[in-house]
Each structure stands twice: as structure tokens, then as C-alpha cells.
Design a protein around this motif. Structure first.
Motif, PDB file in Angstrom:
ATOM      1  N   ARG A 228       0.814  -1.224   0.000  1.00 11.43           N
ATOM      2  CA  ARG A 228       0.000   0.000   0.000  1.00 11.43           C
ATOM      3  C   ARG A 228       0.844   1.268   0.000  1.00 11.43           C
ATOM      4  NH1 ARG A 228      -3.695   0.580   4.578  1.00 11.43           N
ATOM      5  NH2 ARG A 228      -4.624   2.182   3.270  1.00 11.43           N
ATOM      6  N   GLU A 293      -7.396  -7.288 -11.466  1.00 11.21           N
ATOM      7  CA  GLU A 293      -7.568  -7.609 -10.041  1.00 11.21           C
ATOM      8  C   GLU A 293      -6.928  -8.923  -9.644  1.00 11.21           C
ATOM      9  OE1 GLU A 293     -11.814  -7.478  -9.921  1.00 11.21           O
ATOM     10  OE2 GLU A 293     -11.860  -5.392  -9.294  1.00 11.21           O
ATOM     11  N   ASP A 362      -2.203  -1.449  -8.951  1.00  9.05           N
ATOM     12  CA  ASP A 362      -2.375  -0.033  -8.610  1.00  9.05           C
ATOM     13  C   ASP A 362      -3.402   0.049  -7.485  1.00  9.05           C
ATOM     14  OD1 ASP A 362      -4.953  -0.234  -9.699  1.00  9.05           O
ATOM     15  OD2 ASP A 362      -4.300   0.481 -11.652  1.00  9.05           O
ATOM     16  N   SER A 363      -3.525   1.228  -6.891  1.00  7.71           N
ATOM     17  CA  SER A 363      -4.363   1.342  -5.692  1.00  7.71           C
ATOM     18  C   SER A 363      -5.843   1.127  -5.993  1.00  7.71           C
ATOM     19  CB  SER A 363      -4.150   2.689  -5.005  1.00  7.71           C
ATOM     20  OG  SER A 363      -4.411   3.728  -5.926  1.00  7.71           O
ATOM     21  N   ALA A 364      -6.263   1.441  -7.216  1.00  8.92           N
ATOM     22  CA  ALA A 364      -7.687   1.295  -7.537  1.00  8.92           C
ATOM     23  C   ALA A 364      -8.110  -0.163  -7.535  1.00  8.92           C
ATOM     24  CB  ALA A 364      -7.973   1.917  -8.899  1.00  8.92           C
ATOM     25  N   HIS A 365      -7.230  -1.053  -7.946  1.00  6.97           N
ATOM     26  CA  HIS A 365      -7.598  -2.466  -8.076  1.00  6.97           C
ATOM     27  C   HIS A 365      -7.017  -3.339  -6.983  1.00  6.97           C
ATOM     28  CE1 HIS A 365      -7.951  -0.621 -12.092  1.00  6.97           C
ATOM     29  NE2 HIS A 365      -9.061  -1.303 -12.117  1.00  6.97           N
ATOM     30  N   PRO A 367      -6.661  -2.675  -3.294  1.00  9.65           N
ATOM     31  CA  PRO A 367      -6.772  -1.859  -2.086  1.00  9.65           C
ATOM     32  C   PRO A 367      -6.039  -2.446  -0.884  1.00  9.65           C
ATOM     33  CG  PRO A 367      -8.849  -2.995  -2.541  1.00  9.65           C
ATOM     34  CD  PRO A 367      -7.964  -3.226  -3.722  1.00  9.65           C
TER      35      PRO A 367
ATOM     36  N   ALA B 179     -12.580   0.837   0.995  1.00  7.75           N
ATOM     37  CA  ALA B 179     -12.293  -0.128  -0.079  1.00  7.75           C
ATOM     38  C   ALA B 179     -11.702  -1.413   0.497  1.00  7.75           C
ATOM     39  CB  ALA B 179     -11.329   0.471  -1.095  1.00  7.75           C
ATOM     40  N   HIS B 183     -13.387  -4.979   0.040  1.00  9.98           N
ATOM     41  CA  HIS B 183     -12.650  -6.001  -0.711  1.00  9.98           C
ATOM     42  C   HIS B 183     -12.569  -7.309   0.062  1.00  9.98           C
ATOM     43  CE1 HIS B 183      -9.076  -8.001  -2.507  1.00  9.98           C
ATOM     44  NE2 HIS B 183      -9.668  -7.606  -3.606  1.00  9.98           N
TER      45      HIS B 183
END
Lengths: 450, 279
Positions: A228, A293, A362-365, A367, B179, B183
């Protein structure tokens, strides 16, 4: 003040191509797609057994060495004895051994023997007193400081992320905006921070332009990689290669899908000249298909052998230097290589299973940090692509006629496979493929007046 | 008790079968059709043999089929032997591990946990589902609750509520973005557990208060295993552990024992149902 860019948990290595072709049961090894194909790539080797972990981290930092720094959250306090500097060649070897590979076959004369049917391989720093006082005032404790190899290393703990963030900034570390909450999260989970920068004097003594991988050994039930911090303000996705060396079997993530790459597929012959671009396109296509993902399994193999071998299996000595602590001292202690290309169940048994995972994140996919588990799966797997050279002879027989008839279909199928794997236009592939290898048999009268 | 008109197990079998076919054909689950067929056959055969052995007038395959499909969706192994053993143990547990006319453990849960305790070369891959399949499965699960008006869905709601509080509460405490907990919940294995395993009316406490207590215990246990001990399969370990407390919960908070509507099921092994005070 020197501003150092933080490369949190991002690491890389490059590989020299191995010369020559190695024969193997599963085809002639032709080429591999190693980690240097990918930019912003990091490599991490995790040797783990019974909660004991050795982490080897290598990154592709290419800027001024004085600007290099890493901040890595660690599950436990790391003491001097738990830090080691590894030889980059070890990672290069591991990369070469496990990289996706291209193999080739030559069709036999159908008139002489039956078509050769491929049998699928087994599914297989120094800190002054003043600085210490400053750290204390910010709630940051410098638990330890060491100079190991070319690195100045600090082990930090902190009460609050704001103090840690301030300390890092005041000490020249370029902390991206938004890192505070991430640091806070790791602090509350009881994690410590391993901070390393280059000691330029030590680096000058060693010579060489590149940085050697840092190794840390610790004991913790946490089987994870903190990604992260590295994603805060990251420009675009990053590549990570994880090599897990375990005793029992394959490693997978428990919070993201781990997907096996498409493998054992026949491709048009011209890919031989462009295996790298092919593999880059294939990986991009796989990533998109999984909605960005997933992690991808590139290699999972018992380290006693390989087939075909993109490089020799690592010796027991190399494995030990990569953190494999459970090998008994007697077996293969002279560092000799084990027998490649076939299973070897004898006295030198390695009891090491390698899992190579590749993720573009990346951070969007992504977390969450990557959490792993070791499974009991010992099934060998390799991402392997095949070139089949057509037989170009002019012999005439019923089998040859049948062979020539199927050849065009086979080449069309190879073109379609390539298009579907890479997203390249089928028309372009067909143009490049042409009718290579297909010999149109001459009519009886053409032969008569030759 | 509000019983549905159609046996809710038929709906469950349909959903689990669809999920298994999708998992094998599209998600590359580490199980092929042959292995799935083997698990189904062994499970049903064991059910039949145990049914005959215990002199059941009629062997109802529905519960066994649900156990078998759940095993197919969760259990992974290289070799065939541990799979066969798990299938047999799963069904056996229903007949052997009984207390006051109910089986003590959810059969699939026991089968997998027993094999893990034995150190068998098996594993559970919790994250192989993908977001699309997980979402579709979630809809189907909630659909099932509505369609079947399942009388014991309180245990699912209680577990879900408690687990959400743990996961979101932890994220809030750690200052993590939402998130992350979201998740953590996008996991097909978690849904299978929530809607098919913990909700097993044959193994949950008889009273509503008991079931809510049980569900909260399982959620806390799972959170402890995963977030404090950092071990995988927290849900399975926790359910197996708290299943052993069901007799105690039933004693402290008695209620009316559940019975599937169809005749001849394993429930016929039960001692006569005693009417108990509803809580």
C-alpha cells in the motif's frame, strides 16, 4: 537537503541471456521472457517455512544513488544479524530459471514416421545525538541503526504516523501526500519501519553502478507483502515479481485471485524473433481480462528439476543464500547443481518448491496488501509457448498429402491463438505468417518437364 | 414455525451446481469435472450406505448433495485419496457425531477441518472467485433468503452483521479506506460460508437467541484467526470450534429442533422432537 524518493516495497533485477539451446523432452528451449521486459518492476523472494521468513528485495532504481531510499513496513523489529546483503546474480538466476519460455519442435517427415505427438509436460546510516533528540520529540524511536554493505539502515517505531511522517520528511525522505493514513494503519498493526538509503562512501568502495538486494529475516505468522505504501501517489501501475520458496507446495494469495497464465499453446513461427513483445502483450491481455484484479502464476515447480530448462535449477548453496534455511547441511553442500530435466528423488533432494507470481497493481484495483498462503499443491506449472516448424520435404505419400492439408489449418489456428492471447489484429498476424513451410506439391506434368 | 412450501435445499442445490459449473469452466478452479463427479459419487454413496446401516426408511440425497457440492467448491487436493477420505468423513460425521438427535458439525465444515487437522495434503483457495462471480453469487444468496423465507436465516443475518462490524470497525480503527473492508467481503468463499454453511439448520442452536449468540461467536472467532493470529481459513476453524458449543447453548437457551420437511431424511435419526419453549 537531499531529497530521496521512497520506493516502498518496489524492487527489480536484470538478466543476461543464456547462450545456446538446451535440449529437453518438452522441446528445444529457444527464448524466455524475463523481468527486464517490464518497467518499474520489483522482485521479491520470500523463503518461508514454519513462520520463519527471509525476504530478499531487489529494485530497478536507475537514478542517482544518493536519491535512493526504501521504507518497508516489517512485522517485527529487525536486528543487525537479521539483515544481509545478497548477490544480485542469485535473483538473476532465479529469474532466468523460472521465466516464461518459448520452445520449438520440428515436424518429422510424415512419410517416414507417424506425426510426433507432443506429450504434455507434467502438469505441473549514522544519526547524530541531535537527530536522536529530534526523533524522540516527534514520537519516533530509532530502534536501531546499522550500516550493512552499501546501505545505511534505520529501524523505526513510532507512536503516531504524523510524527513518523514529519521525521521522514525532515530527514530528506520524499513522502508522498496521502502516505500518513497508510503509515498510521501499519503502526496500529504493530509494524516497524525498515528504512534504508545508500551510504555513498561504502558504495564507492564496492564499486559498481547497481544496488544489491537487501535481505531481512524474521519470524512472524504474517505471510504478506505490504504494497500500500508503494502505491500512494504512484504514477500508474507497478510490476511485482514474487518468488516464493517453500517446503510444502505452491503459494497463492488469499485475498486476490491467483490465475494461471495460458500455457502450452502453439504460436506462429515469427514469434521466435519477438518473444519479449509477445509476452508483454499476452500479460497485458491477461491483466485486462481479469479486470486488473488478479495475480498471475508464471511458474510453479519442484526445484529439483525443470523441463525445458530456461536455466539450470539453483544449487543448494544458491538456495541457502536466498534464504532457504531448511536444507540440511549434508545434501549438496558443495553447491553442485542438481540433475535438471528430470525428477530427482535421491539424497540431494531439495525440498524446495518455487512459485513465481507476477502482478501489475495499482491502488484502484489492489486496495489491500497481498496476503499469501502456502498450499499443498505440488503440481508443476510453467508458462510455455511452442513453435512447430513444418516439415518442408517433397516426398509424396498419402500421409504427406494429409499432413499438407492440415498444415494450413494449423497455421491459421496458431494465428488465431496469437490474436486471442495478445489482442493483435488477426490480419496483421496472417500477413506476417504467410504460407511459410507449406510446399505445394508439383503436378505430374510439371515434374515431367523439369 | 414458518416453513417454505418448496424444500429450500432444491434452491441451494441449483445455485451451488451453477456456481461449480461456472467455476470449473470459466474461473479455472483447481478441480475438474472428473474430480467433482468423484466427490459427488462418494458422498452420495456414503450417504446411501450410512442410511442403510442406520436403517433409515428412505435416503434423502439432498443434504448429501449440498455437502458434496460445497466440498467441490472448497476442497482442493492433488491426490485422489484425501478427497475420497474427506467425502466419506463429511457424511460420516452426520451419522456419528450427534448430540440430542442433531448432528454436531456442519458436515462439509467438519470434513475439511478434520482433514486439515490430520495434516492431509489439502487446501482451500478462498480468493479464486473473481468479482463478477462473487456478486452474482451474492445476489443468488439473498434471493434464496427471500424465495425460501428460510426460517433460520437469522443466523446468517446475525453472523453477517457481526462480521461486518468487525471488518469495518477494524478498518475504521486503522484508518483504512472503506475499499479495504469491502474487498475483504468480496469473496465467494465467505458467501458460501455465510449462506450455506453457518446457516445449516441442522447444526445451529434451536433457539433464536442461541443462534444469534452462536453466529456472533463464529464471527469473533473467524476475525481472531484471520486478523489476530494471521492464519487462513478463519471461518472454517471458527465454525468447527463453536459448533462444539451448540449443545451447551441449547441447554442454556432451549428451542424447537429443526426438521427438514421431506420424510426419511437424516432427521429421522432424531429422538422424538420435544416441544420446547420458544425464545
Amino acid at each position: 537537503m537531499i531529497r530521496k524518493t521512497i520506493f516502498a516495497a518496489t524492487f527489480f533485477a536484470s538478466v543476461g541471456l543464456l547462450g545456446g539451446l538446451a535440449y529437453s523432452f518438452c522441446g528445444f528451449y529457444v527464448a524466455k521472457a524475463d523481468t527486464k521486459l517490464f518497467n518499474r518492476a520489483s522482485q521479491v523472494v520470500i523463503a518461508r517455512h514454519d513462520d520463519k521468513t527471509v525476504l530478499t528485495m531487489s529494485n530497478d532504481f536507475k537514478g542517482e544513488l544518493k536519491e535512493f531510499a526504501v521504507v518497508i513496513p516489517t512485522p517485527t523489529l529487525i536486528e543487525r544479524d537479521q539483515i544481509h546483503i545478497a548477490d544480485r546474480a542469485l535473483l538473476d538466476h532465479l529469474d532466468a530459471y523460472s521465466a516464461p519460455r518459448l520452445v520449438e519442435y520440428y515436424d518429422e517427415n510424415p512419410c517416414m514416421i507417424r506425426m510426433f505427438k507432443m506429450e504434455a509436460g507434467p502438469s505441473v546510516g549514522a544519526i547524530e545525538e541531535k537527530a536522536l533528540d529530534k526523533a524522540k520529540s516527534l514520537g519516533v524511536t530509532i530502534e536501531a541503526q546499522y550500516t550493512v554493505g552499501e546501505y545505511d539502515i534505520l529501524i523505526l517505531s513510532a507512536k503516531q504516523s504524523s510524527g513518523l511522517e514529519s521525521w521522514l520528511k525532515e530527514n530528506g525522505y520524499r513522502i508522498p501526500p496521502g502516505a500518513g493514513p497508510v503509515l498510521e494503519s501499519y503502526l496500529k498493526q504493530g509494524m516497524k519501519f525498515f528504512v534504508a538509503k545508500v551510504n555513498l562512501a561504502e558504495q564507492a568502495k564496492l564499486g559498481g553502478a547497481y544496488l544489491r538486494p537487501i535481505q531481512i529475516a524474521y519470524e512472524s505468522p504474517k505471510f504478506m507483502l505490504p504494497i500500500r505504501l508503494g502505491m500512494v501517489n504512484a504514477e500508474g501501475p507497478q510490476e511485482l515479481f514474487v518468488y516464493a520458496l517453500t517446503r510444502k507446495g505452491r503459494v497463492e494469495t488469499t485475498n486476490y485471485r491467483t490465475v494461471k497464465l495460458a500455457t502450452d499453446l502453439e504460436l506462429p513461427l515469427y514469434i521466435k524473433e519477438g518473444f519479449g513483445p509477445f509476452y508483454q502483450a499476452l500479460f497485458a491481455q491477461h491483466t485486462e481480462k481479469e479486470n486488473r484484479e488478479a495475480l498471475f502464476l508464471e511458474y510453479a515447480w519442484d526445484m529439483r528439476w525443470c523441463d525445458p530448462c530456461a536455466a539450470d535449477p539453483l544449487s543448494a548453496d544458491e538456495l541457502r543464500r536466498l534464504g532457504v534455511f531448511w536444507l540440511d547441511g549434508e545434501a549438496d553442500s558443495n553447491g553442485s547443481r542438481l540433475i535438471p530435466q528430470r525428477p530427482f528423488r535421491g539424497a540431494g533432494a531439495q525440498e524446495v518448491f518455487l512459485t513465481r507470481l507476477h502482478v501489475r497493481y495499482d491502488s484502484a484495483h489492489f486496495p489491500e496488501d497481498l496476503v499469501f498462503q502456502e498450499t499443498a499443491d505440488r503440481q508443476n506449472f510453467q508458462s510455455r509457448y511452442i513453435l512447430r516448424h513444418p516439415w518442408k520435404g517433397t516426398d509424396e505419400c498419402a500421409e504427406a498429402a494429409a499432413y499438407r492439408k492440415t498444415l494450413r489449418d494449423r497455421q491459421e489456428k496458431e494465428a488465431q491463438t496469437l490474436a486471442s492471447l495478445t489482442g493483435w489484429k488477426i490480419e496483421d498476424i496472417r500477413n506476417k505468417t504467410g504460407l511459410d513451410g507449406i510446399v505445394i506439391p508439383k503436378k505430374w506434368y510439371q515434374k515431367l518437364w523439369e | 414455525m414458518d416453513q417454505p412450501k418448496i424444500d429450500p435445499r432444491l434452491y441451494q442445490i441449483t445455485i451451488l451446481s451453477g456456481l461449480l459449473i461456472y467455476g470449473i469452466s470459466r474461473l479455472d478452479f483447481d478441480i475438474d469435472a472428473g474430480r467433482a463427479a468423484l466427490i459427488l459419487s462418494i458422498t452420495l454413496l456414503t450417504q446411501f450406505l450410512c442410511g442403510a446401516g442406520y436403517n433409515l426408511p428412505k435416503v434423502d440425497p439432498k443434504s448429501a448433495l449440498i455437502s458434496a457440492l460445497s466440498l467441490c467448491l472448497l476442497l482442493r487436493a492433488n491426490a485422489t485419496a484425501p478427497v475420497i477420505a474427506a467425502a466419506v468423513i463429511t457424511i460420516f460425521s452426520k451419522f456419528v457425531l450427534r448430540y440430542n438427535g442433531k448432528h454436531l458439525f456442519n458436515p462439509t465444515n467438519f470434513g475439511i477441518v478434520f482433514m486439515m487437522l490430520c495434516g492431509a495434503n489439502i487446501w482451500v483457495s478462498p480468493a479464486q472467485w473473481g468479482a463478477a462471480a462473487t456478486f452474482a453469487f451474492l445476489m443468488a444468496c439473498f434471493g434464496g433468503l427471500v424465495v425460501n423465507r428460510a426460517s433460520r436465516s437469522d443466523v446468517t443475518y446475525a453472523f453477517l452483521g457481526c462480521y461486518l462490524v468487525i471488518v469495518f470497525g477494524r478498518a475504521f480503527w486503522l484508518g483504512q479506506p472503506t475499499a479495504i473492508p469491502l474487498h475483504m467481503l468480496q469473496n465467494g468463499g465467505f458467501l458460501l460460508f455465510t449462506f450455506f454453511m453457518i446457516s445449516d439448520p441442522k447444526t445451529t442452536p434451536d433457539s433464536r437467541a442461541g443462534r444469534i449468540l452462536f453466529a456472533c461467536g463464529v464471527a469473533l472467532g473467524a476475525g481472531f484467526v484471520q486478523l489476530v493470529l494471521y492464519r487462513p481459513n478463519g471461518l472454517l476453524w471458527s465454525l468447527a470450534f463453536f459448533s462444539m458449543t451448540t449443545p451447551l447453548i441449547d441447554r442454556l437457551l432451549p428451542g424447537v429442533k429443526y426438521s427438514w420437511r421431506s420424510a426419511g431424511s437424516i432427521s429421522e435419526l432424531s429422538t422424538p422432537i420435544k416441544q420446547r419453549r420458544m425464545i
